[in-house]
Design an enzyme around this catalytic site. Structure first.
Site, PDB file in Angstrom:
ATOM      1  N   GLY A 463      74.963  25.969  44.638  1.00 39.12           N
ATOM      2  CA  GLY A 463      74.139  25.414  45.703  1.00 39.12           C
ATOM      3  C   GLY A 463      73.466  24.125  45.273  1.00 39.12           C
ATOM      4  O   GLY A 463      72.715  23.504  46.023  1.00 39.12           O
ATOM      5  N   THR A 587      71.300  14.892  46.245  1.00 42.14           N
ATOM      6  CA  THR A 587      71.354  16.256  45.717  1.00 42.14           C
ATOM      7  C   THR A 587      70.199  16.507  44.746  1.00 42.14           C
ATOM      8  O   THR A 587      69.692  17.625  44.651  1.00 42.14           O
ATOM      9  CB  THR A 587      72.702  16.537  45.033  1.00 42.14           C
ATOM     10  OG1 THR A 587      72.947  15.532  44.051  1.00 42.14           O
ATOM     11  CG2 THR A 587      73.844  16.553  46.042  1.00 42.14           C
ATOM     12  N   GLU A 658      65.517  23.434  37.368  1.00 38.26           N
ATOM     13  CA  GLU A 658      64.420  24.372  37.130  1.00 38.26           C
ATOM     14  C   GLU A 658      63.048  23.727  37.033  1.00 38.26           C
ATOM     15  O   GLU A 658      62.042  24.337  37.411  1.00 38.26           O
ATOM     16  CB  GLU A 658      64.730  25.208  35.877  1.00 38.26           C
ATOM     17  CG  GLU A 658      65.885  26.148  36.177  1.00 38.26           C
ATOM     18  CD  GLU A 658      66.464  26.841  34.964  1.00 38.26           C
ATOM     19  OE1 GLU A 658      66.097  27.986  34.712  1.00 38.26           O
ATOM     20  OE2 GLU A 658      67.324  26.242  34.282  1.00 38.26           O
TER      21      GLU A 658
HETATM   22 MO1  MOS Z   1      69.156  29.984  35.525  1.00 39.31          MO
HETATM   23  S1  MOS Z   1      67.361  31.047  35.560  1.00 39.31           S
HETATM   24  O1  MOS Z   1      69.030  28.919  34.236  1.00 39.31           O
HETATM   25  O2  MOS Z   1      70.332  31.183  35.202  1.00 39.31           O
END
Ligand code: MOS
Length: 702
Positions: A463, A587, A658
């Site tokens: 995604g 993105t 992240e």
């Molecule tokens: Mo993701 S939490 O780096 O699998």
């Protein structure tokens, strides 16, 4: 390498039209359906299984239990289901029914009678419990105990000192595409001992086909080449699809007993909550000390989190505390406790998310205690080199993120001055960091066919836009237009690559793509013949171990808090990031905004409740497990530094999947404090918690 080329996702039209098949949609014809049966005791032994009523349901083909399940080789502890009569947690798969339709399978599963001899289970986390133990290492690479200098002495003699206990709940990933797999053992599968003619195909949803391929091949005594995994499109993951879960094992076992028939399962939300991992809850103790100017003299971060006895999954919650700020003394430690509950797993920024909630809230408390502006406080504690290792930063633009972010957002704290009727308005800031790990090399192949270039590798677009960005990277490296390149990913029929994990895809896979493109030009020149091909692997600069690589950011939030209901509304947020070179602004923006959205969701809503008696999750659906909806995410914007990092390989890009979630709850909580003077140290900030904290604060003040 250039960055900053805006491009819409190449697979967007297919996804919008519903034509990008997800795991459950590949095989319909002749497919049999599996329904798992989950343990209803937390610990114990199965004494008897009565399958008479289940078998009598029309369409039932198989009742799979530990008594008839195919034997498997030793495998991941999480996957050793249907091997013995032992039950390790409530919700563990203890049987499964396969039938012609999903409805028949589910109905028959409901009729399966399993008797247990239950045993006394430990299911209640207790940070003060007698069985709490210390950890030596966390996630293999983080120290369980870290100490630099006399922390207690610095805390005792500090001019300014803040300390608090911060708690974060269990969270579940709930990607929009549920866990699903279809398994088909091709003919030859019925013969003993896995002859070379045996082949197994899995249509699966995962963060990388290499994980189910390797794990399932190992368990069933096959060579990896005998297991084909097809996963072209993935509907989100956030860590839960990083490694296979028990339903995959059960489905492959059932399919092995029904060779020639595709056997499929798509888990329900409650089943996902029971056995596909989660973000473990934490109780954290943070103490900070500072001199009169707000320079840190002590950082103390103590983490408690319970673990499952199945695997001791522990997030590196104090990880960011090792490197975020300069301080003359520093200490981190972890304590845990073994429980008879389902195991946790990676969830977006595992560790950084929970740890930075505590650290960045504490930094705000220190700003308040010292009277130093919270942006300025962070600038004053900016470390010249990585405080933990002493190594130089590969690049670090935290200062720019904070100052540019504050300027663009218009950061100005209200100090309980601004009200609109029942709503109190305030602003908060928090910093973000996420390490840039080496997850191992990946391979990529470039092929010229039909006047087009195809870059293929086992990468996964969960995604993120990886399919689009990898083709862009290849086009740049080949010196051809972007629309002359296709990326073929999500299949084991491609060169091996690491999973989409740890925010490593763009720079790790991307490096392999660049190297393969260069190899292609070297070997085949500018006018290649049809079918010309070349491959290469990820290459990082010499000496990369001598630097510390991290992505960074700063979040700014404006909230309105109702004194009537205790509701917190996030009116707007801005995030400014150091993500190295940005390969595709469109993105990238979606990645950052997605992280921030998930952060808002975690700050305000997300909380899995366990039944204290049995340790299972009771709000295992989206009616009970609240996530942010459109109306909760009003106005998000992001910007970035965009400076390439010379230590990230050919792309110069840092991972950004992240870092966008890290620090968001702290920024929101700090804004609530600015609005109301109420300090929130417990996630999520539900209306009840806010009102309770508010009343407590005013009670003390009176
Ligand atoms: Mo993701 S939490 O780096 O699998």
């Amino acid at each position: 390498m250039e960055g900053a080329r805006d491009r819409t996702r190449v697979d967007a039209p297919l996804k919008v039209a519903g034509l990008a098949p997800y795991a459950d949609e590949h095989v319909q014809e002749g497919a049999l359906h599996l329904a798992p049966v989950l343990a209803t005791v937390a610990l114990g032994r199965i004494t008897r299984i009565d399958d008479e009523a289940a078998r009598a349901v029309p369409g039932v083909r198989l009742v799979l239990t530990h008594e008839n399940a195919p034997r498997i080789a030793p495998t991941l502890p999480t996957l050793t289901v249907l091997r013995r009569s032992r039950v390790r947690y409530r919700g563990e798969i203890v049987a499964a029914v396969v039938a012609d339709s999903a409805e028949q399978a589910r109905y028959a599963a409901s009729l399966l009678r399993v008797d247990y001899a239950p045993e006394q289970a430990a299911t209640r986390p207790d940070p003060e419990g007698e069985d709490v133990r210390e950890l030596r290492r966390v996630m293999a690479i983080y120290p369980g105990r870290y100490r630099d200098g006399d922390v207690d002495g610095a805390l005792a003699g500090a001019t300014h000192r803040v300390e608090g206990t911060y708690t974060t709940p269990t969270n579940h990933h709930h990607p929009i595409e549920p866990h699903a797999v279809t398994a088909l053992w091709h003919h030859g599968a019925g013969r003993l001992s896995g002859p070379r003619t045996t082949r197994l195909t899995l249509w699966d949803t995962n963060q990388g086909v290499i994980a189910p391929q390797g794990v399932i091949a190992g368990a069933f005594g096959l060579l990896p080449t005998q297991v084909e995994v097809v996963s072209p499109y993935i509907g989100g993951s956030f860590g839960t699809k990083g490694v296979p879960h028990p339903h995959t094992m059960a489905t492959v076992m059932a399919a092995k007993l029904l060779p020639g028939h595709p056997v499929k399962v798509a888990l329900t939300r409650p089943q996902m909550s029971a056995g596909t991992g989660y973000r473990p809850p934490t109780t954290q103790r943070v103490a900070l000390a500072a001199d009169a100017d707000g320079r840190l003299t002590a950082i103390d971060h103590q983490v408690y989190a319970p673990v499952s006895r199945v695997i001791p999954w522990m997030d590196p919650t104090a990880g960011p505390t090792l490197s975020m700020y300069a301080s003359s003394t520093r200490r981190t430690a972890y304590r845990t406790q073994d429980l008879d509950i389902a195991p946790g797993t990676f969830m977006r920024a595992p560790g950084e998310y929970t740890g930075m909630f505590a650290l960045e809230t504490a930094m705000d408390e220190l700003a308040h205690a010292t009277g130093v502006d919270p942006v300025e406080l962070r600038l004053r504690n900016e470390p010249g080199a990585d405080p933990e290792s002493g190594r130089p930063w590969s690049s670090r633009h935290v200062t720019t993120c904070l100052t540019e972010g504050a300027r663009i957002f218009g950061f100005e704290q209200q100090r309980r001055r601004r009200r609109e009727g029942e709503w109190w308005i305030g602003q908060g800031v928090a910093a973000a960091s996420f390490p840039q790990m080496s997850m191992g090399p990946s391979l990529a192949r470039v092929t010229f066919a039909d006047e087009r270039y195809v870059v293929s590798m086992q990468a996964s677009d969960i995604g993120t836009g990886a399919r689009t960005v990898l083709a862009q990277i290849a086009a740049q490296a080949l010196g051809v237009p972007e629309d002359a390149v296709d990326a073929r990913i999500g299949t084991t029929d491609a060169p091996a690559a690491i999973i989409a994990g740890g925010s490593t895809g763009t720079f790790g896979w991307g490096s392999a793509v660049v190297e393969a493109a260069h190899a292609f030009r070297t070997e085949h020149g500018e006018h290649p013949e049809e079918g010309a091909t070349a491959r290469a692997r990820t290459r990082m600069p010499q000496g990369v171990r001598g630097v510390t690589r991290m992505a960074f950011g700063a979040h700014f939030a404006e909230v309105a808090v109702s004194e009537v209901s205790g509701k917190v509304r996030v009116r707007r947020m801005y995030g400014h990031f150091d993500g190295g070179r940005i390969m595709n602004p469109r993105t990238a923006r979606s990645q950052f905004i997605g992280g921030m959205t998930m952060g808002i969701s975690g700050a305000l809503f997300e909380e899995s409740y366990r039944d204290p008696r049995f340790g299972h999750v009771v709000n295992g659906d989206l009616a009970g497990y609240h996530v942010a909806a459109h109306a909760d995410v009003v106005d998000l914007e992001v910007g970035w530094v965009g400076e390439p990092d010379p230590w990230m390989g050919a792309t110069g890009a840092k991972g950004i999947g992240e870092v966008g979630i890290v620090g968001v709850p702290a920024a929101i909580g700090n804004a609530v404090f600015d609005a109301t003077g109420v300090r929130l140290r417990e996630l999520p900030f539900t209306p009840g918690r806010v009102l309770e904290a508010w009343e407590a604060a005013e009670g003390r003040g009176a």
